[in-house]
Scaffold this motif. Sequence first.
Motif, PDB file in Angstrom:
ATOM      1  N   CYS A 152     -93.674 -56.096  54.623  1.00 32.88           N
ATOM      2  CA  CYS A 152     -93.875 -57.248  55.523  1.00 32.88           C
ATOM      3  C   CYS A 152     -92.882 -58.362  55.232  1.00 32.88           C
ATOM      4  O   CYS A 152     -92.318 -58.948  56.149  1.00 32.88           O
ATOM      5  CB  CYS A 152     -95.288 -57.795  55.396  1.00 32.88           C
ATOM      6  SG  CYS A 152     -96.499 -56.807  56.250  1.00 32.88           S
TER       7      CYS A 152
ATOM      8  N   THR B 157     -92.856 -52.727  65.274  1.00 33.50           N
ATOM      9  CA  THR B 157     -93.938 -53.098  66.178  1.00 33.50           C
ATOM     10  C   THR B 157     -93.870 -52.354  67.514  1.00 33.50           C
ATOM     11  O   THR B 157     -94.668 -52.621  68.399  1.00 33.50           O
ATOM     12  CB  THR B 157     -93.948 -54.621  66.434  1.00 33.50           C
ATOM     13  OG1 THR B 157     -92.690 -55.019  66.973  1.00 33.50           O
ATOM     14  CG2 THR B 157     -94.237 -55.393  65.156  1.00 33.50           C
TER      15      THR B 157
ATOM     16  N   HIS C 224     -99.625 -55.812  62.090  1.00 34.76           N
ATOM     17  CA  HIS C 224    -100.272 -56.807  62.956  1.00 34.76           C
ATOM     18  C   HIS C 224     -99.928 -58.226  62.526  1.00 34.76           C
ATOM     19  O   HIS C 224     -99.799 -59.119  63.376  1.00 34.76           O
ATOM     20  CB  HIS C 224    -101.769 -56.554  63.035  1.00 34.76           C
ATOM     21  CG  HIS C 224    -102.071 -55.325  63.824  1.00 34.76           C
ATOM     22  ND1 HIS C 224    -101.955 -55.271  65.193  1.00 34.76           N
ATOM     23  CD2 HIS C 224    -102.408 -54.074  63.429  1.00 34.76           C
ATOM     24  CE1 HIS C 224    -102.224 -54.062  65.617  1.00 34.76           C
ATOM     25  NE2 HIS C 224    -102.506 -53.310  64.569  1.00 34.76           N
ATOM     26  N   VAL C 225     -99.756 -58.447  61.244  1.00 36.03           N
ATOM     27  CA  VAL C 225     -99.334 -59.768  60.771  1.00 36.03           C
ATOM     28  C   VAL C 225     -97.906 -60.048  61.236  1.00 36.03           C
ATOM     29  O   VAL C 225     -97.596 -61.163  61.660  1.00 36.03           O
ATOM     30  CB  VAL C 225     -99.468 -59.890  59.232  1.00 36.03           C
ATOM     31  CG1 VAL C 225     -98.781 -61.142  58.714  1.00 36.03           C
ATOM     32  CG2 VAL C 225    -100.936 -59.885  58.837  1.00 36.03           C
TER      33      VAL C 225
ATOM     34  N   ARG D  29     -96.530 -59.005  63.961  1.00 40.59           N
ATOM     35  CA  ARG D  29     -96.667 -59.376  65.378  1.00 40.59           C
ATOM     36  C   ARG D  29     -97.209 -60.793  65.524  1.00 40.59           C
ATOM     37  O   ARG D  29     -96.703 -61.590  66.306  1.00 40.59           O
ATOM     38  CB  ARG D  29     -97.597 -58.405  66.099  1.00 40.59           C
ATOM     39  CG  ARG D  29     -96.998 -57.081  66.381  1.00 40.59           C
ATOM     40  CD  ARG D  29     -97.982 -56.199  67.099  1.00 40.59           C
ATOM     41  NE  ARG D  29     -97.322 -54.953  67.469  1.00 40.59           N
ATOM     42  CZ  ARG D  29     -97.958 -53.836  67.746  1.00 40.59           C
ATOM     43  NH1 ARG D  29     -99.261 -53.792  67.715  1.00 40.59           N
ATOM     44  NH2 ARG D  29     -97.281 -52.758  68.067  1.00 40.59           N
ATOM     45  N   HIS D  30     -98.262 -61.089  64.792  1.00 43.92           N
ATOM     46  CA  HIS D  30     -98.943 -62.384  64.899  1.00 43.92           C
ATOM     47  C   HIS D  30     -98.053 -63.544  64.445  1.00 43.92           C
ATOM     48  O   HIS D  30     -98.123 -64.636  64.999  1.00 43.92           O
ATOM     49  CB  HIS D  30    -100.228 -62.344  64.067  1.00 43.92           C
ATOM     50  CG  HIS D  30    -100.980 -63.620  64.048  1.00 43.92           C
ATOM     51  ND1 HIS D  30    -101.665 -64.102  65.150  1.00 43.92           N
ATOM     52  CD2 HIS D  30    -101.144 -64.543  63.070  1.00 43.92           C
ATOM     53  CE1 HIS D  30    -102.220 -65.253  64.839  1.00 43.92           C
ATOM     54  NE2 HIS D  30    -101.930 -65.549  63.583  1.00 43.92           N
ATOM     55  N   MET D  31     -97.215 -63.312  63.451  1.00 40.55           N
ATOM     56  CA  MET D  31     -96.435 -64.395  62.863  1.00 40.55           C
ATOM     57  C   MET D  31     -95.063 -64.588  63.517  1.00 40.55           C
ATOM     58  O   MET D  31     -94.306 -65.460  63.105  1.00 40.55           O
ATOM     59  CB  MET D  31     -96.265 -64.164  61.355  1.00 40.55           C
ATOM     60  CG  MET D  31     -97.578 -64.187  60.567  1.00 40.55           C
ATOM     61  SD  MET D  31     -98.563 -65.686  60.780  1.00 40.55           S
ATOM     62  CE  MET D  31     -97.528 -66.889  59.987  1.00 40.55           C
ATOM     63  N   ARG D  32     -94.755 -63.811  64.530  1.00 42.09           N
ATOM     64  CA  ARG D  32     -93.481 -64.016  65.239  1.00 42.09           C
ATOM     65  C   ARG D  32     -93.408 -65.438  65.744  1.00 42.09           C
ATOM     66  O   ARG D  32     -94.344 -65.946  66.349  1.00 42.09           O
ATOM     67  CB  ARG D  32     -93.356 -63.068  66.427  1.00 42.09           C
ATOM     68  CG  ARG D  32     -92.871 -61.731  66.051  1.00 42.09           C
ATOM     69  CD  ARG D  32     -92.588 -60.938  67.297  1.00 42.09           C
ATOM     70  NE  ARG D  32     -92.064 -59.645  66.893  1.00 42.09           N
ATOM     71  CZ  ARG D  32     -91.942 -58.626  67.694  1.00 42.09           C
ATOM     72  NH1 ARG D  32     -92.286 -58.732  68.952  1.00 42.09           N
ATOM     73  NH2 ARG D  32     -91.462 -57.494  67.261  1.00 42.09           N
TER      74      ARG D  32
ATOM     75  N   ARG E 292     -93.494 -68.125  64.149  1.00 44.95           N
ATOM     76  CA  ARG E 292     -94.159 -69.112  63.304  1.00 44.95           C
ATOM     77  C   ARG E 292     -93.207 -69.582  62.213  1.00 44.95           C
ATOM     78  O   ARG E 292     -92.240 -68.905  61.863  1.00 44.95           O
ATOM     79  CB  ARG E 292     -95.415 -68.524  62.647  1.00 44.95           C
ATOM     80  CG  ARG E 292     -96.434 -67.957  63.611  1.00 44.95           C
ATOM     81  CD  ARG E 292     -97.292 -69.070  64.219  1.00 44.95           C
ATOM     82  NE  ARG E 292     -98.283 -68.534  65.124  1.00 44.95           N
ATOM     83  CZ  ARG E 292     -99.537 -68.315  64.811  1.00 44.95           C
ATOM     84  NH1 ARG E 292     -99.989 -68.584  63.608  1.00 44.95           N
ATOM     85  NH2 ARG E 292    -100.364 -67.830  65.710  1.00 44.95           N
TER      86      ARG E 292
ATOM     87  N   TRP F 231     -95.938 -68.611  57.473  1.00 46.55           N
ATOM     88  CA  TRP F 231     -95.821 -67.238  56.970  1.00 46.55           C
ATOM     89  C   TRP F 231     -96.235 -67.174  55.502  1.00 46.55           C
ATOM     90  O   TRP F 231     -97.026 -66.310  55.115  1.00 46.55           O
ATOM     91  CB  TRP F 231     -94.393 -66.721  57.155  1.00 46.55           C
ATOM     92  CG  TRP F 231     -94.102 -65.537  56.291  1.00 46.55           C
ATOM     93  CD1 TRP F 231     -93.319 -65.507  55.176  1.00 46.55           C
ATOM     94  CD2 TRP F 231     -94.599 -64.205  56.441  1.00 46.55           C
ATOM     95  NE1 TRP F 231     -93.293 -64.257  54.629  1.00 46.55           N
ATOM     96  CE2 TRP F 231     -94.081 -63.427  55.391  1.00 46.55           C
ATOM     97  CE3 TRP F 231     -95.443 -63.594  57.359  1.00 46.55           C
ATOM     98  CZ2 TRP F 231     -94.373 -62.077  55.233  1.00 46.55           C
ATOM     99  CZ3 TRP F 231     -95.735 -62.246  57.197  1.00 46.55           C
ATOM    100  CH2 TRP F 231     -95.198 -61.505  56.149  1.00 46.55           C
TER     101      TRP F 231
ATOM    102  N   THR G  34     -99.983 -67.574  55.015  1.00 45.38           N
ATOM    103  CA  THR G  34    -100.674 -66.355  55.438  1.00 45.38           C
ATOM    104  C   THR G  34    -100.454 -65.243  54.424  1.00 45.38           C
ATOM    105  O   THR G  34    -101.395 -64.537  54.048  1.00 45.38           O
ATOM    106  CB  THR G  34    -100.194 -65.925  56.840  1.00 45.38           C
ATOM    107  OG1 THR G  34    -100.483 -66.977  57.759  1.00 45.38           O
ATOM    108  CG2 THR G  34    -100.849 -64.638  57.291  1.00 45.38           C
TER     109      THR G  34
END
Length: 179
Positions: free
Chosen positions: A80, A94, A142-143, A145-148, A150, A155, A158
């Motif tokens: 990640c 992704t 999924h993290v 994807r979610h953190m794009r 940000r 980051w 999280t």
Amino acid sequence: MNIDRKINESLIQLIQKYSFSEITVAMLCREAGISRTCFYKHYNNTAEVLDAVLEQIFAQVTTVQTQLLCGETSSGVPLCSYVRANPELQNLFTDDTILHSVLHKFVEYKKEEYLAAMRKKYYADEDSLLALLYFQLNGCIHVIRHMRGRSDEEWEATRRTIDTFIKNGYNHLRPAGGH
């Protein structure tokens, strides 16, 4: 630049615009500035290019468990974190058309390293340990994807939260030697 590297970098460029299933040999050749004949001297198809790109990436990363449990003695950074630091790779990890295959390839590539590190610390059967690895990898995707988009601060916050959660979960496994 050698031809393999040109082709591999072309895949990374194209995956930013297209899903893997849309990328053709012709597109790779155009992007790399080579002929189809030249391409086929190096690879049989786009899947082989994907495998080569993934192998290069996997050689530079470790599983988050190995990193968390072994600390400074492990080589590489967790997947990640590596993908976060190399945003041009995010679509590679992704893309729903290849996600299952990418995760499976990562597990196969890192399986022995991961199992060795985990068995030094915990008593659990191989299937259970691999299930934990797949669970963590799916979360990682999924993290990503979610953190794009940000901030790096978001980051890091999280990542620290997830790392703490993972460490605490592993602390509830039976220690190695404690059968």
